[in-house]
Design a protein around this motif. Structure first.
Motif, PDB file in Angstrom:
ATOM      1  N   PRO A  23       7.229   9.395 -10.393  1.00  0.00           N
ATOM      2  CA  PRO A  23       7.031   9.493 -11.844  1.00  0.00           C
ATOM      3  C   PRO A  23       7.822   8.399 -12.567  1.00  0.00           C
ATOM      4  O   PRO A  23       8.921   8.036 -12.150  1.00  0.00           O
ATOM      5  N   TRP A  24       7.242   7.890 -13.644  1.00  0.00           N
ATOM      6  CA  TRP A  24       7.881   6.817 -14.400  1.00  0.00           C
ATOM      7  C   TRP A  24       7.631   7.034 -15.880  1.00  0.00           C
ATOM      8  O   TRP A  24       6.753   7.778 -16.277  1.00  0.00           O
ATOM      9  N   LYS A  25       8.426   6.355 -16.685  1.00  0.00           N
ATOM     10  CA  LYS A  25       8.342   6.497 -18.134  1.00  0.00           C
ATOM     11  C   LYS A  25       8.141   5.128 -18.759  1.00  0.00           C
ATOM     12  O   LYS A  25       8.847   4.176 -18.438  1.00  0.00           O
ATOM     13  N   ARG A  93      -2.988 -13.699   4.976  1.00  0.00           N
ATOM     14  CA  ARG A  93      -2.515 -15.085   4.880  1.00  0.00           C
ATOM     15  C   ARG A  93      -1.120 -15.173   4.285  1.00  0.00           C
ATOM     16  O   ARG A  93      -0.573 -16.256   4.118  1.00  0.00           O
ATOM     17  N   GLY A  94      -0.571 -14.030   3.880  1.00  0.00           N
ATOM     18  CA  GLY A  94       0.789 -14.009   3.353  1.00  0.00           C
ATOM     19  C   GLY A  94       0.893 -14.050   1.838  1.00  0.00           C
ATOM     20  O   GLY A  94       1.995 -14.081   1.303  1.00  0.00           O
ATOM     21  N   ALA A  95      -0.244 -14.048   1.134  1.00  0.00           N
ATOM     22  CA  ALA A  95      -0.195 -14.048  -0.331  1.00  0.00           C
ATOM     23  C   ALA A  95       0.311 -12.685  -0.813  1.00  0.00           C
ATOM     24  O   ALA A  95      -0.069 -11.642  -0.274  1.00  0.00           O
ATOM     25  N   LYS A  96       1.169 -12.716  -1.816  1.00  0.00           N
ATOM     26  CA  LYS A  96       1.783 -11.501  -2.345  1.00  0.00           C
ATOM     27  C   LYS A  96       0.994 -10.969  -3.534  1.00  0.00           C
ATOM     28  O   LYS A  96       0.542 -11.728  -4.382  1.00  0.00           O
ATOM     29  N   TYR A  97       0.856  -9.637  -3.588  1.00  0.00           N
ATOM     30  CA  TYR A  97       0.158  -8.950  -4.670  1.00  0.00           C
ATOM     31  C   TYR A  97       1.101  -7.895  -5.226  1.00  0.00           C
ATOM     32  O   TYR A  97       1.497  -6.988  -4.503  1.00  0.00           O
ATOM     33  N   GLU A  98       1.477  -8.044  -6.491  1.00  0.00           N
ATOM     34  CA  GLU A  98       2.373  -7.084  -7.128  1.00  0.00           C
ATOM     35  C   GLU A  98       1.598  -6.293  -8.166  1.00  0.00           C
ATOM     36  O   GLU A  98       0.985  -6.870  -9.058  1.00  0.00           O
ATOM     37  N   LEU A  99       1.636  -4.975  -8.038  1.00  0.00           N
ATOM     38  CA  LEU A  99       0.930  -4.104  -8.972  1.00  0.00           C
ATOM     39  C   LEU A  99       1.935  -3.365  -9.842  1.00  0.00           C
ATOM     40  O   LEU A  99       2.863  -2.745  -9.325  1.00  0.00           O
ATOM     41  N   PRO A 100       1.750  -3.422 -11.161  1.00  0.00           N
ATOM     42  CA  PRO A 100       2.639  -2.659 -12.043  1.00  0.00           C
ATOM     43  C   PRO A 100       2.345  -1.162 -11.937  1.00  0.00           C
ATOM     44  O   PRO A 100       1.225  -0.761 -11.616  1.00  0.00           O
ATOM     45  N   LYS A 101       3.344  -0.363 -12.205  1.00  0.00           N
ATOM     46  CA  LYS A 101       3.183   1.092 -12.089  1.00  0.00           C
ATOM     47  C   LYS A 101       2.064   1.623 -12.974  1.00  0.00           C
ATOM     48  O   LYS A 101       1.396   2.586 -12.627  1.00  0.00           O
ATOM     49  N   ASN A 109       5.476  10.021 -20.244  1.00  0.00           N
ATOM     50  CA  ASN A 109       5.498  10.143 -21.714  1.00  0.00           C
ATOM     51  C   ASN A 109       4.168   9.727 -22.351  1.00  0.00           C
ATOM     52  O   ASN A 109       4.142   9.170 -23.436  1.00  0.00           O
ATOM     53  N   LEU A 110       3.055  10.028 -21.655  1.00  0.00           N
ATOM     54  CA  LEU A 110       1.727   9.787 -22.217  1.00  0.00           C
ATOM     55  C   LEU A 110       1.506  10.787 -23.355  1.00  0.00           C
ATOM     56  O   LEU A 110       1.792  11.970 -23.208  1.00  0.00           O
ATOM     57  N   ILE A 111       1.042  10.285 -24.500  1.00  0.00           N
ATOM     58  CA  ILE A 111       0.845  11.176 -25.656  1.00  0.00           C
ATOM     59  C   ILE A 111      -0.646  11.365 -25.927  1.00  0.00           C
ATOM     60  O   ILE A 111      -1.458  10.497 -25.614  1.00  0.00           O
ATOM     61  N   PRO A 112      -1.013  12.510 -26.514  1.00  0.00           N
ATOM     62  CA  PRO A 112      -2.426  12.760 -26.825  1.00  0.00           C
ATOM     63  C   PRO A 112      -2.952  11.806 -27.886  1.00  0.00           C
ATOM     64  O   PRO A 112      -2.191  11.330 -28.733  1.00  0.00           O
ATOM     65  N   GLU A 113      -4.242  11.539 -27.821  1.00  0.00           N
ATOM     66  CA  GLU A 113      -4.891  10.700 -28.835  1.00  0.00           C
ATOM     67  C   GLU A 113      -4.842  11.410 -30.180  1.00  0.00           C
ATOM     68  O   GLU A 113      -4.941  12.627 -30.252  1.00  0.00           O
TER      69      GLU A 113
END
Length: 114
Positions: A23-25, A93-101, A109-113
């Motif tokens: 879990p993240w905020k 091939r060694g290429a790096k892929y970084e995915l944000p959370k 802390n997702l808020i309702p529309e």
């Protein structure tokens, strides 16, 4: 004398099983539509960070699936998972892929529309 056929196959035991991210905020509360916009912007620009478009497409597909199907996608695409939550991956091939959370899960802390 050992048998040449008794050696483990390349990659055996090296496959990292993927899991849900912790879990993240987000720094400030955001709505689902704001989160979706952030995700769209990331995936639209991801191929420009380097690596293969096919791997980026496979990672995008994997982020939208349950863990079992996501595992099958990354395995079949030849993605090397560095972090089990998919935040850091490599291609053959060694290429790096970084995915944000935020492309992997929703913040706490997702808020309702409104």
């Amino acid at each position: 004398m050992g048998c040449a056929g008794s050696m483990p196959a390349k990659g055996d035991g090296n496959v990292k099983k993927i899991r849900k991210p912790k879990p993240w905020k987000h720094p400030q509360p955001i709505t689902k539509s704001q989160l979706e916009q952030m995700r769209e912007e990331f995936w639209d620009t991801a191929p420009h960070y380097g690596g293969s478009k096919e791997i980026w497409d496979a990672l995008k597909s994997a982020t939208k699936q349950d863990l079992t199907f996501a595992q099958a996608i990354v395995d079949s695409a030849g993605v090397i998972v560095q972090s089990a939550d998919l935040t850091i991956c490599y291609d053959e091939r060694g290429a790096k892929y970084e995915l944000p959370k935020y492309v992997l899960s929703e913040p706490t802390n997702l808020i309702p529309e409104i």
